[in-house]
Design a protein around this motif. Structure first.
Motif, mmCIF file in Angstrom:
data_model
loop_
_atom_site.group_PDB
_atom_site.id
_atom_site.type_symbol
_atom_site.label_atom_id
_atom_site.label_comp_id
_atom_site.label_asym_id
_atom_site.label_seq_id
_atom_site.Cartn_x
_atom_site.Cartn_y
_atom_site.Cartn_z
ATOM 1 N N ASP A 98 -36.100 -26.040 -58.094
ATOM 2 C CA ASP A 98 -36.817 -26.460 -56.888
ATOM 3 C C ASP A 98 -35.889 -26.461 -55.674
ATOM 4 N N GLN A 99 -34.675 -26.987 -55.833
ATOM 5 C CA GLN A 99 -33.752 -27.048 -54.696
ATOM 6 C C GLN A 99 -33.285 -25.657 -54.288
ATOM 7 N N VAL A 100 -33.068 -24.772 -55.246
ATOM 8 C CA VAL A 100 -32.699 -23.388 -54.908
ATOM 9 C C VAL A 100 -33.815 -22.758 -54.091
ATOM 10 N N ARG A 101 -35.051 -22.905 -54.532
ATOM 11 C CA ARG A 101 -36.186 -22.315 -53.804
ATOM 12 C C ARG A 101 -36.271 -22.881 -52.383
ATOM 13 N N ARG A 102 -36.172 -24.197 -52.256
ATOM 14 C CA ARG A 102 -36.254 -24.828 -50.937
ATOM 15 C C ARG A 102 -35.123 -24.321 -50.036
ATOM 16 N N THR A 103 -33.935 -24.185 -50.604
ATOM 17 C CA THR A 103 -32.782 -23.741 -49.827
ATOM 18 C C THR A 103 -32.931 -22.283 -49.402
ATOM 19 N N VAL A 104 -33.347 -21.437 -50.319
ATOM 20 C CA VAL A 104 -33.557 -20.021 -49.986
ATOM 21 C C VAL A 104 -34.590 -19.898 -48.873
ATOM 22 N N LEU A 105 -35.708 -20.602 -49.009
ATOM 23 C CA LEU A 105 -36.758 -20.524 -47.988
ATOM 24 C C LEU A 105 -36.270 -21.080 -46.648
ATOM 25 N N HIS A 106 -35.491 -22.153 -46.688
ATOM 26 C CA HIS A 106 -34.944 -22.738 -45.463
ATOM 27 C C HIS A 106 -34.063 -21.725 -44.736
ATOM 28 N N GLU A 107 -33.165 -21.088 -45.463
ATOM 29 C CA GLU A 107 -32.243 -20.134 -44.831
ATOM 30 C C GLU A 107 -32.976 -18.869 -44.377
ATOM 31 N N ILE A 108 -33.978 -18.430 -45.103
ATOM 32 C CA ILE A 108 -34.802 -17.306 -44.644
ATOM 33 C C ILE A 108 -35.509 -17.695 -43.348
ATOM 34 N N GLY A 109 -35.927 -18.949 -43.249
ATOM 35 C CA GLY A 109 -36.531 -19.433 -42.004
ATOM 36 C C GLY A 109 -35.582 -19.263 -40.822
ATOM 37 N N GLY A 113 -35.748 -16.873 -37.352
ATOM 38 C CA GLY A 113 -35.686 -17.451 -36.006
ATOM 39 C C GLY A 113 -36.102 -18.899 -35.888
ATOM 40 N N MET A 114 -36.375 -19.568 -36.992
ATOM 41 C CA MET A 114 -36.786 -20.972 -36.936
ATOM 42 C C MET A 114 -35.558 -21.869 -36.788
ATOM 43 N N ASP A 115 -35.712 -22.942 -35.994
ATOM 44 C CA ASP A 115 -34.623 -23.911 -35.874
ATOM 45 C C ASP A 115 -34.852 -25.063 -36.857
ATOM 46 N N GLU A 116 -33.921 -26.004 -36.888
ATOM 47 C CA GLU A 116 -33.997 -27.104 -37.856
ATOM 48 C C GLU A 116 -35.278 -27.926 -37.693
ATOM 49 N N GLU A 118 -38.233 -26.969 -36.529
ATOM 50 C CA GLU A 118 -39.370 -26.191 -37.032
ATOM 51 C C GLU A 118 -39.377 -26.161 -38.557
ATOM 52 N N LEU A 119 -38.206 -26.020 -39.146
ATOM 53 C CA LEU A 119 -38.115 -26.003 -40.611
ATOM 54 C C LEU A 119 -38.487 -27.368 -41.184
ATOM 55 N N GLU A 120 -38.040 -28.427 -40.552
ATOM 56 C CA GLU A 120 -38.386 -29.780 -41.021
ATOM 57 C C GLU A 120 -39.891 -30.004 -40.920
ATOM 58 N N ASP A 121 -40.497 -29.566 -39.824
ATOM 59 C CA ASP A 121 -41.950 -29.695 -39.653
ATOM 60 C C ASP A 121 -42.707 -28.899 -40.713
ATOM 61 N N SER A 122 -42.091 -27.825 -41.215
ATOM 62 C CA SER A 122 -42.719 -27.000 -42.260
ATOM 63 C C SER A 122 -42.417 -27.500 -43.663
ATOM 64 N N GLY A 123 -41.638 -28.558 -43.766
ATOM 65 C CA GLY A 123 -41.304 -29.115 -45.068
ATOM 66 C C GLY A 123 -40.044 -28.545 -45.680
ATOM 67 N N TYR A 124 -39.264 -27.810 -44.878
ATOM 68 C CA TYR A 124 -38.016 -27.229 -45.374
ATOM 69 C C TYR A 124 -36.863 -27.683 -44.539
#
Length: 124
Positions: A98-109, A113-116, A118-124
């Protein structure tokens, strides 16, 4: 804490990428996704996090939203996933996955072009 082999951990990273829609996967051109044990002191310092804070992943590059006509001359972007940092906080293989998936998706964000915020608002 749980420790996986590098191969098993990289398989989790591959699973996270493979689970993305094909369209999103095409946006990952010119970006390498790499597993490392931990961030270097320089990488940790660039994030602005306090020394000793855990960093699970890091995007190094030019976000797609900021690329100009000279981008073709840039070296490939890099997403680093820090295996030992993730393993340190996880107690089960499912938590690591789960943490690997969340981290991969966060960094892809970040790559997209997403900032921190925007990522937090998206749950990442």
């Amino acid at each position: 804490m749980i420790l996986l082999s590098r191969e098993a951990f990289e398989t989790l990273v591959d699973e996270a990428i493979d689970s993305l829609p094909d369209e999103v996967q095409t946006w990952l051109d010119n970006v390498a996704i790499v597993v490392a044990d931990r961030p270097s002191p320089e990488q940790q310092a660039r994030t602005g996090l306090e020394p000793g804070s855990l960093l699970f992943g890091l995007y190094e590059g030019v976000p797609k939203t900021k690329r100009g006509v000279t981008y073709g001359e840039a070296i490939p972007d890099k997403i680093l996933i820090f295996q030992r940092s993730i393993e340190l906080v996880c107690r089960t293989p499912a938590q690591v996955r789960d943490q690997v998936r969340r981290t991969v998706l966060h960094e892809i964000g970040h790559h997209l072009g997403m900032d921190e915020d925007e990522l937090e608002d998206s749950g990442y």
